[in-house]
Design a protein around this motif. Structure first.
Motif, PDB file in Angstrom:
ATOM      1  N   GLY A  10      10.309 -16.592 -18.115  1.00 18.36           N
ATOM      2  CA  GLY A  10       9.473 -16.503 -16.930  1.00 18.36           C
ATOM      3  C   GLY A  10       9.219 -15.078 -16.473  1.00 18.36           C
ATOM      4  O   GLY A  10       8.945 -14.825 -15.305  1.00 18.36           O
ATOM      5  N   ILE A  11       9.287 -14.131 -17.407  1.00 19.47           N
ATOM      6  CA  ILE A  11       9.065 -12.719 -17.100  1.00 19.47           C
ATOM      7  C   ILE A  11       7.649 -12.363 -17.512  1.00 19.47           C
ATOM      8  O   ILE A  11       7.243 -12.611 -18.643  1.00 19.47           O
ATOM      9  CB  ILE A  11      10.090 -11.830 -17.830  1.00 19.47           C
ATOM     10  CG1 ILE A  11      11.501 -12.170 -17.355  1.00 19.47           C
ATOM     11  CG2 ILE A  11       9.777 -10.357 -17.624  1.00 19.47           C
ATOM     12  CD1 ILE A  11      12.616 -11.502 -18.144  1.00 19.47           C
ATOM     13  N   ASN A  12       6.904 -11.775 -16.586  1.00 18.35           N
ATOM     14  CA  ASN A  12       5.526 -11.387 -16.852  1.00 18.35           C
ATOM     15  C   ASN A  12       5.508 -10.074 -17.623  1.00 18.35           C
ATOM     16  O   ASN A  12       5.732  -9.011 -17.063  1.00 18.35           O
ATOM     17  CB  ASN A  12       4.746 -11.257 -15.545  1.00 18.35           C
ATOM     18  CG  ASN A  12       3.283 -10.986 -15.782  1.00 18.35           C
ATOM     19  OD1 ASN A  12       2.756 -11.271 -16.855  1.00 18.35           O
ATOM     20  ND2 ASN A  12       2.625 -10.431 -14.794  1.00 18.35           N
ATOM     21  N   LEU A  13       5.259 -10.153 -18.910  1.00 16.42           N
ATOM     22  CA  LEU A  13       5.214  -8.987 -19.782  1.00 16.42           C
ATOM     23  C   LEU A  13       3.769  -8.792 -20.207  1.00 16.42           C
ATOM     24  O   LEU A  13       3.110  -9.734 -20.634  1.00 16.42           O
ATOM     25  CB  LEU A  13       6.099  -9.232 -21.005  1.00 16.42           C
ATOM     26  CG  LEU A  13       6.524  -8.038 -21.827  1.00 16.42           C
ATOM     27  CD1 LEU A  13       7.382  -7.088 -21.005  1.00 16.42           C
ATOM     28  CD2 LEU A  13       7.311  -8.497 -23.041  1.00 16.42           C
ATOM     29  N   LYS A  14       3.277  -7.572 -20.072  1.00 20.80           N
ATOM     30  CA  LYS A  14       1.885  -7.306 -20.442  1.00 20.80           C
ATOM     31  C   LYS A  14       1.830  -6.419 -21.680  1.00 20.80           C
ATOM     32  O   LYS A  14       2.802  -5.773 -22.032  1.00 20.80           O
ATOM     33  CB  LYS A  14       1.157  -6.654 -19.273  1.00 20.80           C
ATOM     34  CG  LYS A  14       1.810  -5.393 -18.749  1.00 20.80           C
ATOM     35  CD  LYS A  14       1.119  -4.946 -17.471  1.00 20.80           C
ATOM     36  CE  LYS A  14       1.779  -3.735 -16.900  1.00 20.80           C
ATOM     37  NZ  LYS A  14       2.912  -3.959 -16.058  1.00 20.80           N
ATOM     38  N   GLN A  15       0.689  -6.437 -22.351  1.00 26.50           N
ATOM     39  CA  GLN A  15       0.483  -5.579 -23.517  1.00 26.50           C
ATOM     40  C   GLN A  15       0.566  -4.129 -23.074  1.00 26.50           C
ATOM     41  O   GLN A  15       0.126  -3.793 -21.982  1.00 26.50           O
ATOM     42  CB  GLN A  15      -0.889  -5.833 -24.136  1.00 26.50           C
ATOM     43  CG  GLN A  15      -1.044  -7.172 -24.783  1.00 26.50           C
ATOM     44  CD  GLN A  15      -0.290  -7.282 -26.100  1.00 26.50           C
ATOM     45  OE1 GLN A  15       0.142  -6.301 -26.679  1.00 26.50           O
ATOM     46  NE2 GLN A  15      -0.128  -8.493 -26.572  1.00 26.50           N
ATOM     47  N   GLY A  16       1.129  -3.284 -23.900  1.00 25.36           N
ATOM     48  CA  GLY A  16       1.205  -1.858 -23.584  1.00 25.36           C
ATOM     49  C   GLY A  16       2.408  -1.510 -22.736  1.00 25.36           C
ATOM     50  O   GLY A  16       3.485  -2.073 -22.879  1.00 25.36           O
ATOM     51  N   TYR A  17       2.204  -0.616 -21.804  1.00 28.55           N
ATOM     52  CA  TYR A  17       3.280  -0.051 -20.991  1.00 28.55           C
ATOM     53  C   TYR A  17       3.821  -1.059 -19.980  1.00 28.55           C
ATOM     54  O   TYR A  17       3.067  -1.690 -19.250  1.00 28.55           O
ATOM     55  CB  TYR A  17       2.750   1.182 -20.263  1.00 28.55           C
ATOM     56  CG  TYR A  17       3.778   1.896 -19.426  1.00 28.55           C
ATOM     57  CD1 TYR A  17       4.810   2.599 -20.021  1.00 28.55           C
ATOM     58  CD2 TYR A  17       3.706   1.863 -18.040  1.00 28.55           C
ATOM     59  CE1 TYR A  17       5.753   3.264 -19.253  1.00 28.55           C
ATOM     60  CE2 TYR A  17       4.636   2.521 -17.268  1.00 28.55           C
ATOM     61  CZ  TYR A  17       5.661   3.212 -17.872  1.00 28.55           C
ATOM     62  OH  TYR A  17       6.593   3.859 -17.109  1.00 28.55           O
ATOM     63  N   ASN A  18       5.143  -1.189 -19.942  1.00 26.04           N
ATOM     64  CA  ASN A  18       5.811  -2.074 -18.999  1.00 26.04           C
ATOM     65  C   ASN A  18       6.873  -1.321 -18.211  1.00 26.04           C
ATOM     66  O   ASN A  18       7.934  -1.862 -17.904  1.00 26.04           O
ATOM     67  CB  ASN A  18       6.443  -3.264 -19.732  1.00 26.04           C
ATOM     68  CG  ASN A  18       5.421  -4.293 -20.124  1.00 26.04           C
ATOM     69  OD1 ASN A  18       4.936  -5.036 -19.294  1.00 26.04           O
ATOM     70  ND2 ASN A  18       5.058  -4.319 -21.401  1.00 26.04           N
ATOM     71  N   GLY A  19       6.586  -0.080 -17.863  1.00 31.66           N
ATOM     72  CA  GLY A  19       7.545   0.763 -17.160  1.00 31.66           C
ATOM     73  C   GLY A  19       7.899   0.273 -15.774  1.00 31.66           C
ATOM     74  O   GLY A  19       8.919   0.672 -15.217  1.00 31.66           O
ATOM     75  N   ASP A  20       7.089  -0.615 -15.215  1.00 31.96           N
ATOM     76  CA  ASP A  20       7.387  -1.161 -13.901  1.00 31.96           C
ATOM     77  C   ASP A  20       8.319  -2.376 -13.972  1.00 31.96           C
ATOM     78  O   ASP A  20       8.722  -2.919 -12.956  1.00 31.96           O
ATOM     79  CB  ASP A  20       6.093  -1.545 -13.186  1.00 31.96           C
ATOM     80  CG  ASP A  20       5.238  -2.511 -13.994  1.00 31.96           C
ATOM     81  OD1 ASP A  20       5.427  -2.603 -15.215  1.00 31.96           O
ATOM     82  OD2 ASP A  20       4.366  -3.164 -13.390  1.00 31.96           O
ATOM     83  N   LEU A  21       8.689  -2.770 -15.172  1.00 28.93           N
ATOM     84  CA  LEU A  21       9.586  -3.897 -15.383  1.00 28.93           C
ATOM     85  C   LEU A  21      11.009  -3.477 -15.013  1.00 28.93           C
ATOM     86  O   LEU A  21      11.508  -2.462 -15.506  1.00 28.93           O
ATOM     87  CB  LEU A  21       9.523  -4.334 -16.847  1.00 28.93           C
ATOM     88  CG  LEU A  21      10.207  -5.635 -17.226  1.00 28.93           C
ATOM     89  CD1 LEU A  21       9.465  -6.814 -16.612  1.00 28.93           C
ATOM     90  CD2 LEU A  21      10.224  -5.775 -18.737  1.00 28.93           C
TER      91      LEU A  21
END
Length: 76
Positions: A38-49
């Motif tokens: 249930g983690i919203n992972l996007k293509q490219g940079y995920n530095g805000d994760l």
């Protein structure tokens, strides 16, 4: 001082894929696991994760790879 070939080298090599042909499969696994958690992972940079979520994804990836290897080694 450690050189780049030493396993204790800096963390700048931590994202390197040892088998480049596996990159697509690893990326697919990462997105599949993130979705399952249930983690919203996007293509490219995920530095805000948050680190905790990134750690969950990485931990489950390792767990799944170990399970797959154990199955392969057992002949199943």
């Amino acid at each position: 001082m450690y050189n780049a070939n030493n396993s204790a080298s800096s963390s700048s090599n931590s994202n390197r894929v040892n088998v480049p042909e596996a990159r697509a499969a690893l990326d697919n696994m990462k997105f599949e696991i993130a979705n399952e958690l249930g983690i919203n992972l996007k293509q490219g940079y995920n530095g805000d994760l948050p680190s905790r979520q990134a750690g969950y994804i990485g931990g489950y990836m390792v767990k799944r790879m170990i399970e797959q290897q154990e199955r392969q080694m057992s002949g199943k």
